[in-house]
Design an enzyme around this catalytic site. Structure first.
Site, PDB file in Angstrom:
ATOM      1  N   HIS A 258       2.041   0.861   7.241  1.00 43.84           N
ATOM      2  CA  HIS A 258       0.804   0.171   7.355  1.00 43.84           C
ATOM      3  C   HIS A 258       0.029   1.102   7.204  1.00 43.84           C
ATOM      4  O   HIS A 258      -0.411   1.519   8.273  1.00 43.84           O
ATOM      5  CB  HIS A 258       0.774  -0.971   8.145  1.00 43.84           C
ATOM      6  CG  HIS A 258      -0.585  -1.853   7.850  1.00 43.84           C
ATOM      7  ND1 HIS A 258      -0.646  -3.093   7.494  1.00 43.84           N
ATOM      8  CD2 HIS A 258      -1.976  -1.275   7.930  1.00 43.84           C
ATOM      9  CE1 HIS A 258      -1.848  -3.558   7.279  1.00 43.84           C
ATOM     10  NE2 HIS A 258      -2.465  -2.309   7.820  1.00 43.84           N
TER      11      HIS A 258
ATOM     12  N   LYS B 186       9.131   0.131  10.075  1.00 43.36           N
ATOM     13  CA  LYS B 186       7.911  -0.290   9.700  1.00 43.36           C
ATOM     14  C   LYS B 186       6.900   0.343  10.792  1.00 43.36           C
ATOM     15  O   LYS B 186       6.721  -0.197  11.939  1.00 43.36           O
ATOM     16  CB  LYS B 186       7.586  -1.705   9.486  1.00 43.36           C
ATOM     17  CG  LYS B 186       6.335  -2.150   9.095  1.00 43.36           C
ATOM     18  CD  LYS B 186       5.800  -1.935   7.683  1.00 43.36           C
ATOM     19  CE  LYS B 186       4.348  -2.302   7.264  1.00 43.36           C
ATOM     20  NZ  LYS B 186       4.336  -3.640   7.453  1.00 43.36           N
TER      21      LYS B 186
ATOM     22  N   HIS C 139       8.557  -6.367   0.248  1.00 44.55           N
ATOM     23  CA  HIS C 139       7.812  -6.205   1.547  1.00 44.55           C
ATOM     24  C   HIS C 139       7.422  -7.901   1.853  1.00 44.55           C
ATOM     25  O   HIS C 139       6.654  -8.556   0.873  1.00 44.55           O
ATOM     26  CB  HIS C 139       6.525  -5.595   1.427  1.00 44.55           C
ATOM     27  CG  HIS C 139       5.515  -5.481   2.647  1.00 44.55           C
ATOM     28  ND1 HIS C 139       4.927  -4.440   2.913  1.00 44.55           N
ATOM     29  CD2 HIS C 139       5.213  -6.639   3.235  1.00 44.55           C
ATOM     30  CE1 HIS C 139       4.221  -4.734   3.954  1.00 44.55           C
ATOM     31  NE2 HIS C 139       4.339  -6.094   4.223  1.00 44.55           N
TER      32      HIS C 139
ATOM     33  N   ASP D 149       4.073  -8.732   0.299  1.00 41.60           N
ATOM     34  CA  ASP D 149       3.229  -8.829   1.616  1.00 41.60           C
ATOM     35  C   ASP D 149       2.907 -10.185   1.655  1.00 41.60           C
ATOM     36  O   ASP D 149       1.752 -10.509   2.201  1.00 41.60           O
ATOM     37  CB  ASP D 149       2.032  -7.802   1.613  1.00 41.60           C
ATOM     38  CG  ASP D 149       1.677  -7.671   2.958  1.00 41.60           C
ATOM     39  OD1 ASP D 149       2.422  -8.249   3.783  1.00 41.60           O
ATOM     40  OD2 ASP D 149       0.491  -7.416   3.150  1.00 41.60           O
TER      41      ASP D 149
ATOM     42  N   HIS E 265       1.445  -1.968   0.286  1.00 38.30           N
ATOM     43  CA  HIS E 265       0.387  -2.740  -0.252  1.00 38.30           C
ATOM     44  C   HIS E 265      -0.665  -1.616  -0.387  1.00 38.30           C
ATOM     45  O   HIS E 265      -1.754  -2.041   0.118  1.00 38.30           O
ATOM     46  CB  HIS E 265       0.110  -3.794   0.818  1.00 38.30           C
ATOM     47  CG  HIS E 265       0.029  -3.491   2.296  1.00 38.30           C
ATOM     48  ND1 HIS E 265      -0.561  -2.623   2.857  1.00 38.30           N
ATOM     49  CD2 HIS E 265       0.739  -4.193   3.272  1.00 38.30           C
ATOM     50  CE1 HIS E 265      -0.406  -2.571   4.254  1.00 38.30           C
ATOM     51  NE2 HIS E 265       0.492  -3.554   4.262  1.00 38.30           N
TER      52      HIS E 265
ATOM     53  N   HIS F 257       7.078 -11.144   4.808  1.00 34.19           N
ATOM     54  CA  HIS F 257       7.022 -11.777   6.011  1.00 34.19           C
ATOM     55  C   HIS F 257       7.597 -13.113   6.160  1.00 34.19           C
ATOM     56  O   HIS F 257       6.974 -14.164   5.639  1.00 34.19           O
ATOM     57  CB  HIS F 257       5.498 -11.926   6.664  1.00 34.19           C
ATOM     58  CG  HIS F 257       4.783 -10.474   6.492  1.00 34.19           C
ATOM     59  ND1 HIS F 257       4.825  -9.781   7.843  1.00 34.19           N
ATOM     60  CD2 HIS F 257       3.948  -9.784   5.630  1.00 34.19           C
ATOM     61  CE1 HIS F 257       4.266  -8.489   7.601  1.00 34.19           C
ATOM     62  NE2 HIS F 257       3.757  -8.404   6.176  1.00 34.19           N
TER      63      HIS F 257
HETATM   64  O1  DOR Z   1      -2.683  -9.365   5.700  1.00 28.53           O
HETATM   65  C1  DOR Z   1      -1.617  -9.179   6.269  1.00 28.53           C
HETATM   66  N1  DOR Z   1      -0.761 -10.053   6.916  1.00 28.53           N
HETATM   67  N2  DOR Z   1      -1.421  -7.853   6.295  1.00 28.53           N
HETATM   68  C2  DOR Z   1      -0.518  -7.209   7.221  1.00 28.53           C
HETATM   69  O2  DOR Z   1      -0.305  -6.150   7.294  1.00 28.53           O
HETATM   70  C3  DOR Z   1       0.347  -8.158   8.004  1.00 28.53           C
HETATM   71  C4  DOR Z   1       0.266  -9.396   7.423  1.00 28.53           C
HETATM   72  C5  DOR Z   1       0.790 -10.771   8.485  1.00 28.53           C
HETATM   73  O3  DOR Z   1       1.912 -10.431   8.936  1.00 28.53           O
HETATM   74  O4  DOR Z   1       0.256 -11.772   8.625  1.00 28.53           O
HETATM   75 ZN    ZN Z   2       2.921  -7.107   5.465  1.00 29.74          ZN
END
Ligand code: DOR
Ligand code: ZN
Length: 330
Positions: A131, A94, A12, A239, A166, A14
């Site tokens: 999520h 997702k 997971h 995450d 998470h 980004h």
């Molecule tokens: O804190 C977070 N940031 N939780 C998420 O689910 C998405 C992520 C983000 O993309 O910044």
């Molecule tokens: Zn995330």
């Protein structure tokens, strides 16, 4: 002293888009051999074409990284499009409830509206990544209040593989433990080590602000107990979610902890402190691969016990543990 680990997987992460993607993908490749990239980019990854394009962009930035893709489940897809997305590298969808986190303004108000696609996903053995937060509930109760949807999904689609992403509350840990083996959870580094105190207890620490919120000490302890028991349903998904300093420290600060650059050194310390180093390999490169039905990582990486100070910013974002001294490095 050295420690040899399998090259870690991050189920997971980004990686964002555009110029940011270049930096974040490169940074991720320094830590992980394989990543599952989240689709909440701008524009989102939500078509066969965008899956293909996103994978290519990541590989251009970080050619050695093995990339598994997700697509956003915010509309129903045809069977043909699902299969096309699989061909292009997607292994999971997702699901973001409406408005609960970064770039979820196009999220879904009612999960049942996605059931036609979820049924096809079950048929074709895609993973559903959730999520798990209920919009509108009190912020500390959002995960707990989402669990009814998870339980209903399990009942309705008994063969579907589901990951509660998470996991952050004692109730959710318990729920995942009690559901069948096709339900697992990712655990972040920050939910293993932070509580609400680390965001608002003393000074305001926007770099620790994320969704779902780190919660009470008992919740952190429940997440830790699950991981340090060696339960195979709980595996690493960082995450890691970088935002620029300006976006974090603004009138309406963005949620997300940038943990990728420190994730493995911090985990080594945590497992070492708990006398559980023997469980670390499975957590970072075993259980997740098994759940996703992909081969376990064959390559290894050596970490050395040598102190280093985490920079105040990396790639324009404040990392987890910025300024602190860590014990292990590659
Ligand atoms: O804190 C977070 N940031 N939780 C998420 O689910 C998405 C992520 C983000 O993309 O910044
Ligand atoms: Zn995330």
């Amino acid at each position: 002293m050295n420690i040899t680990l399998p090259l870690p997987d991050d189920f997971h992460i980004h990686l964002r888009q555009g110029k940011d993607l270049e930096n974040y993908a490169k940074s991720a490749a320094l830590q992980f051999g394989r990543v599952l990239a989240m689709p909440n980019t701008e524009p989102p990854v939500n078509s066969a074409e965008s899956v293909k394009k996103y994978k290519e962009e990541i590989l251009t930035a970080a050619p050695g990284l093995e990339v598994l893709l997700t697509f956003k489940l915010n509309k129903n897809y045809s069977e043909q499009e699902l299969l096309e997305m699989r061909k292009n590298g997607a292994v999971a969808a997702k699901y973001y409830p409406l408005g609960v986190t970064t770039n979820s303004q196009d999220g879904v108000a009612k999960i049942e509206d996605m059931y036609p696609t979820i049924e096809l996903m079950e048929k074709h053995d895609f993973v559903l990544c959730l999520h798990g937060e209920e919009p509108g509930a009190f912020c500390l109760d959002r995960e707990k209040e989402f669990l009814k949807h998870l339980e209903k999904l399990c009942e309705t689609f008994p063969k579907l593989r589901i990951v509660l992403e998470h996991v952050s509350s004692a109730e959710a840990v318990e729920c995942v433990k009690n559901l069948p083996q096709n339900v697992a959870a990712t655990v972040t580094v920050h939910h293993l080590i932070l509580t609400l105190n680390d965001i608002v207890g003393d000074s305001l620490r926007p770099q620790n602000f994320c969704k779902p919120l780190p919660k009470l000490p008992k919740d952190k302890e429940a997440v830790r107990a699950a991981v340090f028991s060696g339960n195979k349903k709980f595996f690493l998904g960082t995450d890691s979610a970088p935002h620029s300093l300006e976006k974090k420290e603004s009138l309406c600060g963005a949620a997300g902890v940038y943990s990728a650059p420190v994730a493995i050194p911090v985990l080594i310390e945590e497992f070492e402190n708990e006398n559980k180093l023997d469980l670390l390999s499975n957590f970072i490169a075993g259980f997740g691969a098994d759940f996703y039905k992909i081969p376990r990582q064959a390559k290894t990486v050596i970490y050395t016990q040598k102190e280093w100070q985490v920079p105040k910013t990396i790639d324009g974002a404040v990392p987890l543990k910025a300024g602190e001294v860590l014990r292990w490095q590659k």
